[in-house]
Design a protein around this motif. Structure first.
Motif, PDB file in Angstrom:
ATOM      1  N   GLN A   1       3.666  47.871  19.348  1.00 15.99           N
ATOM      2  CA  GLN A   1       3.792  49.150  20.042  1.00 15.99           C
ATOM      3  C   GLN A   1       4.663  49.073  21.297  1.00 15.99           C
ATOM      4  O   GLN A   1       4.973  50.098  21.897  1.00 15.99           O
ATOM      5  CB  GLN A   1       2.391  49.671  20.433  1.00 15.99           C
ATOM      6  N   ARG A   2       5.050  47.858  21.714  1.00 18.06           N
ATOM      7  CA  ARG A   2       5.894  47.739  22.888  1.00 18.06           C
ATOM      8  C   ARG A   2       7.248  48.379  22.639  1.00 18.06           C
ATOM      9  O   ARG A   2       7.718  48.433  21.496  1.00 18.06           O
ATOM     10  CB  ARG A   2       6.087  46.262  23.260  1.00 18.06           C
ATOM     11  N   PRO A   3       7.921  48.850  23.683  1.00 18.11           N
ATOM     12  CA  PRO A   3       9.254  49.429  23.500  1.00 18.11           C
ATOM     13  C   PRO A   3      10.209  48.436  22.859  1.00 18.11           C
ATOM     14  O   PRO A   3      10.064  47.223  23.013  1.00 18.11           O
ATOM     15  CB  PRO A   3       9.690  49.775  24.931  1.00 18.11           C
ATOM     16  N   LEU A   4      11.176  48.943  22.149  1.00 21.98           N
ATOM     17  CA  LEU A   4      12.195  48.110  21.525  1.00 21.98           C
ATOM     18  C   LEU A   4      12.884  47.261  22.593  1.00 21.98           C
ATOM     19  O   LEU A   4      13.260  47.749  23.656  1.00 21.98           O
ATOM     20  CB  LEU A   4      13.227  48.999  20.823  1.00 21.98           C
TER      21      LEU A   4
ATOM     22  N   PHE B   1      15.446  52.924  15.731  1.00 22.09           N
ATOM     23  CA  PHE B   1      14.683  51.718  16.065  1.00 22.09           C
ATOM     24  C   PHE B   1      13.771  51.959  17.267  1.00 22.09           C
ATOM     25  O   PHE B   1      12.648  51.455  17.318  1.00 22.09           O
ATOM     26  CB  PHE B   1      15.624  50.554  16.364  1.00 22.09           C
ATOM     27  N   CYS B   2      14.252  52.720  18.245  1.00 23.84           N
ATOM     28  CA  CYS B   2      13.429  53.017  19.426  1.00 23.84           C
ATOM     29  C   CYS B   2      12.198  53.841  19.045  1.00 23.84           C
ATOM     30  O   CYS B   2      11.134  53.685  19.651  1.00 23.84           O
ATOM     31  CB  CYS B   2      14.256  53.776  20.461  1.00 23.84           C
ATOM     32  N   LYS B   3      12.354  54.705  18.070  1.00 22.66           N
ATOM     33  CA  LYS B   3      11.236  55.544  17.639  1.00 22.66           C
ATOM     34  C   LYS B   3      10.206  54.755  16.839  1.00 22.66           C
ATOM     35  O   LYS B   3       9.011  55.061  16.902  1.00 22.66           O
ATOM     36  CB  LYS B   3      11.757  56.718  16.810  1.00 22.66           C
ATOM     37  N   ARG B   4      10.660  53.749  16.091  1.00 27.69           N
ATOM     38  CA  ARG B   4       9.744  52.941  15.274  1.00 27.69           C
ATOM     39  C   ARG B   4      10.051  51.452  15.418  1.00 27.69           C
ATOM     40  O   ARG B   4      10.516  50.806  14.469  1.00 27.69           O
ATOM     41  CB  ARG B   4       9.855  53.362  13.797  1.00 27.69           C
ATOM     42  N   PRO B   5       9.817  50.872  16.594  1.00 27.18           N
ATOM     43  CA  PRO B   5      10.108  49.441  16.763  1.00 27.18           C
ATOM     44  C   PRO B   5       9.267  48.554  15.858  1.00 27.18           C
ATOM     45  O   PRO B   5       9.661  47.427  15.556  1.00 27.18           O
ATOM     46  CB  PRO B   5       9.796  49.188  18.245  1.00 27.18           C
ATOM     47  N   ASP B   6       8.101  49.059  15.429  1.00 26.70           N
ATOM     48  CA  ASP B   6       7.237  48.257  14.570  1.00 26.70           C
ATOM     49  C   ASP B   6       7.910  47.936  13.238  1.00 26.70           C
ATOM     50  O   ASP B   6       7.666  46.876  12.644  1.00 26.70           O
ATOM     51  CB  ASP B   6       5.905  48.972  14.337  1.00 26.70           C
ATOM     52  N   ILE B   7       8.762  48.852  12.749  1.00 27.12           N
ATOM     53  CA  ILE B   7       9.460  48.614  11.496  1.00 27.12           C
ATOM     54  C   ILE B   7      10.410  47.429  11.619  1.00 27.12           C
ATOM     55  O   ILE B   7      10.488  46.565  10.737  1.00 27.12           O
ATOM     56  CB  ILE B   7      10.244  49.877  11.063  1.00 27.12           C
TER      57      ILE B   7
ATOM     58  N   LEU C   1      15.666  35.173  23.688  1.00 26.08           N
ATOM     59  CA  LEU C   1      16.049  35.641  22.356  1.00 26.08           C
ATOM     60  C   LEU C   1      14.821  35.869  21.478  1.00 26.08           C
ATOM     61  O   LEU C   1      14.752  36.836  20.723  1.00 26.08           O
ATOM     62  CB  LEU C   1      16.981  34.633  21.686  1.00 26.08           C
ATOM     63  N   CYS C   2      13.840  34.975  21.582  1.00 24.14           N
ATOM     64  CA  CYS C   2      12.635  35.108  20.753  1.00 24.14           C
ATOM     65  C   CYS C   2      11.823  36.338  21.115  1.00 24.14           C
ATOM     66  O   CYS C   2      11.114  36.890  20.273  1.00 24.14           O
ATOM     67  CB  CYS C   2      11.774  33.850  20.883  1.00 24.14           C
ATOM     68  N   MET C   3      11.901  36.796  22.357  1.00 27.25           N
ATOM     69  CA  MET C   3      11.136  37.963  22.777  1.00 27.25           C
ATOM     70  C   MET C   3      11.853  39.273  22.446  1.00 27.25           C
ATOM     71  O   MET C   3      11.265  40.336  22.549  1.00 27.25           O
ATOM     72  CB  MET C   3      10.861  37.886  24.276  1.00 27.25           C
ATOM     73  N   ALA C   4      13.121  39.197  22.060  1.00 28.65           N
ATOM     74  CA  ALA C   4      13.889  40.403  21.761  1.00 28.65           C
ATOM     75  C   ALA C   4      13.699  40.827  20.310  1.00 28.65           C
ATOM     76  O   ALA C   4      13.266  40.044  19.459  1.00 28.65           O
ATOM     77  CB  ALA C   4      15.361  40.173  22.059  1.00 28.65           C
ATOM     78  N   ASP C   5      14.033  42.087  20.041  1.00 29.64           N
ATOM     79  CA  ASP C   5      13.905  42.642  18.693  1.00 29.64           C
ATOM     80  C   ASP C   5      15.256  42.830  18.005  1.00 29.64           C
ATOM     81  O   ASP C   5      15.383  42.603  16.806  1.00 29.64           O
ATOM     82  CB  ASP C   5      13.187  44.001  18.740  1.00 29.64           C
ATOM     83  N   VAL C   6      16.235  43.279  18.764  1.00 32.64           N
ATOM     84  CA  VAL C   6      17.546  43.618  18.206  1.00 32.64           C
ATOM     85  C   VAL C   6      18.624  42.942  19.037  1.00 32.64           C
ATOM     86  O   VAL C   6      18.574  42.965  20.273  1.00 32.64           O
ATOM     87  CB  VAL C   6      17.783  45.145  18.209  1.00 32.64           C
ATOM     88  N   VAL C   7      19.603  42.340  18.380  1.00 38.31           N
ATOM     89  CA  VAL C   7      20.755  41.765  19.061  1.00 38.31           C
ATOM     90  C   VAL C   7      21.989  42.555  18.655  1.00 38.31           C
ATOM     91  O   VAL C   7      22.173  42.866  17.472  1.00 38.31           O
ATOM     92  CB  VAL C   7      20.933  40.264  18.753  1.00 38.31           C
TER      93      VAL C   7
END
Length: 574
Positions: free
Chosen positions: A397-400, A534-540, A474-480
């Protein structure tokens, strides 16, 4: 064997020469490096006498000088250990058959030659620091012609395309007789320049000449090779008259593609840190739990049977204590954070070697490599707050979290990247951003402007000099994201994908060669829309498993090809 003596770094000023470690390295015939202070010279000489007294005869066989990134003297000294004394020493020194020259010893150039030097026992390396690139391209051949010692036993010369190989072999005919391998990290024929000047012609022209005298020309990607070869004809039309012909057909048979080898670290482990005056121990996993499935998939890729593609991060080499701490802790698997029983306060002198790192130390700003005093604001980095990132909110649930791990230069097109983020902000969407990468003398003004505009969305701002900090980010990020206008390989993007980030790259340059079509975008609008979703559904995104292949870019998979390239039998005319 070769012992590399480096000037001591400012942080370790006054440290004495590590005599015991040095003598152990000599006894075991290991190639290694030591920092050397001015007082350390006497300790070094004393170490040689100690070895002689122990019956380990030695010979100071040759000293070659170069300069480190601080402009200080660096010497490589050949030392032997054997009962036959100096005669045996000379034989060992003479076995150095591979000569590696790097005129721009930094970034991916440094990574490659360091790997080669570590793996090849019979090679010697000469370098110049990674600054003032244009001057390195213009003048390094003359410098190396005067500073590389003559040896009848060199068989192979390996250099990057920054070096003007034609000038070097003309100045040093003895080196011209070697098998000459030229490696292209980038090529100047299609490199974007902000303002075209006539003098820029010489950089591409020199690379063409270097290819003509080289025996083997190696490119880090097919895109790099084809963009260079197919641009030669158009490039040479810049010559007013009497243009040379058929250069592509002469050079192409020498060319091959050998991907840049990446030594991927083991980011599946955990790090132990201390925080606060109560000295509470926290166990921070590099890779959050939701990424572990991705990591296991990377582990399971075929093509690595000969060797694991992973290596410990520096601090992990001494952090086996972490595993036992985790067993006795209450672990929050979703956040990647666990709280351990309070323990004694642990100090550290070097965060790379001690697993018990203070949280305050991790949150301190690291110095940038930006030497321009006018960019003071960019040198003050926003801290990487592990608490805010790893605790307090469910991982899904954290922000992207968006990361941009590139050089702060115009060819990476930071303007396009920040425009997309500011549009997300204007749309009222929540996200976090970490802007990593090296800075140099001239930093585009968009960075200071974007930092102010993005405000609290920024988790980290600036270069992370230690690899453990960098890979943890890098490991804590979602998108590069890449918005590059120039890219011939893209080490940073692959490292981020390895750490579980979803890549978004232009459908151009080298990227279609490296990444499946799903991860490519054609226009800035497409990039914005994908980030918006992606911001709307970071869980995906956090449940996504990367669909490409990583093993083919690992040092484990490419090591044999590089060894073969550099261990070919010498030419008959030697």
């Amino acid at each position: 064997m070769i012992i590399h003596l480096l000037p001591d770094s400012p942080k370790k000023e006054g440290r004495s020469f590590p005599r015991l470690c040095f003598k152990e390295a000599v006894r075991e015939k290991k190639t290694t490096r030591f920092f050397l202070t001015e007082p350390g010279v006497k300790a070094f000489e004393k170490s040689l006498l100690d070895l002689e007294g122990e019956g380990l005869s030695h010979g100071l066989l040759g000293i070659s000088s170069t300069w480190d990134t601080c402009g200080q003297w660096l010497c490589s000294i050949g030392i032997s250990t054997g009962e036959s004394g100096k005669a045996d020493s000379l034989k060992i020194w003479d076995s150095m058959s591979t000569l590696i020259i790097e005129a721009f010893y930094g970034g991916s150039h440094k990574q490659l030659v360091d790997l080669l030097q570590e793996d090849l026992e019979d090679c010697v390396l000469y370098t110049l620091p990674a600054k003032k690139w244009h001057w390195r391209a213009r003048t390094s051949a003359l410098y190396f012609s005067q500073n590389v010692p003559v040896s009848d036993n060199y068989r192979i010369l390996f250099a990057s395309s920054v070096l003007n190989l034609t000038e070097l072999t003309a100045l040093r005919p003895d080196l011209g007789k070697l098998k000459k391998v030229l490696y292209f990290h980038e090529n100047q024929l299609v490199y974007p320049v902000q303002k075209c000047q006539e003098r820029d012609f010489q950089y591409g022209y020199n690379q063409i000449l270097s290819c003509l005298v080289a025996d083997v020309v190696v490119f880090n990607s097919a895109f790099n090779m084809e963009s260079f070869l197919t641009s030669i004809r158009k490039f040479m039309k810049l010559i007013p008259d009497h243009r040379p012909k058929n250069l592509e057909s002469i050079i192409r048979p020498k060319c091959q593609v050998l991907y840049f080898p990446i030594r991927f670290p083991d980011v599946s482990r955990s790090n132990v840190i201390t925080c606060g005056k109560q000295c509470t121990l926290l166990c921070i996993r590099f890779m959050p739990e939701h990424k572990m499935t991705h990591f296991k998939k990377i582990f399971g890729l075929k093509g690595n049977e000969d060797d694991t593609p992973l290596t410990d991060l520096p601090f992990q080499q001494k952090s086996r204590v972490t595993e036992s701490l985790m067993k006795n802790s209450h672990l929050n698997l979703e956040s990647g954070l666990c709280e351990v029983q309070s323990g004694p306060h642990t100090t550290q002198q070097d965060s790379l070697s001690n697993p018990l790192t203070k949280l305050e130390d991790l949150n301190k700003a690291h110095p940038s490599r930006n030497s321009d005093p006018g960019q003071k604001e960019d040198k003050e980095h926003t801290t990487l707050n592990l608490y805010n990132t790893l605790s307090g909110t469910d991982a899904q649930q954290r922000p992207l979290h968006i990361v941009w791990p590139h050089r702060w230069e115009h060819d990476k097109d930071p303007e396009s990247f920040f425009r997309s983020l500011l549009r997300l902000q204007e749309a009222g969407l929540s996200f976090h951003v970490s802007v990593l990468g090296e800075t140099f003398t001239d930093v585009p003004g968009i960075f200071s402007e974007a930092k102010k505009a993005l405000g609290s969305s920024v988790l980290h701002w600036g270069y992370l000099p230690s690899k453990d900090d960098y890979f943890q980010a890098l490991c804590m990020a979602d998108v590069v994201i890449s918005t590059a206008k120039h890219e011939f390989f893209g080490v940073a993007m692959l490292e981020a994908v390895y750490c579980g980030c979803y890549p978004l790259c232009p459908k151009d340059l080298v990227y279609p060669e490296i990444f499946p079509a799903e991860y490519l975008y054609s226009t800035p609008e497409q990039l914005f829309k994908r980030l918006q979703n992606f911001c709307k559904r970071p869980d995906i995104i956090r449940k996504h498993l990367y669909k490409g292949e990583m093993a083919r870019f690992s040092w484990a998979a490419l090591r044999g090809k590089f060894r073969s390239l550099l261990t070919t039998e010498p030419r008959e005319d030697l």
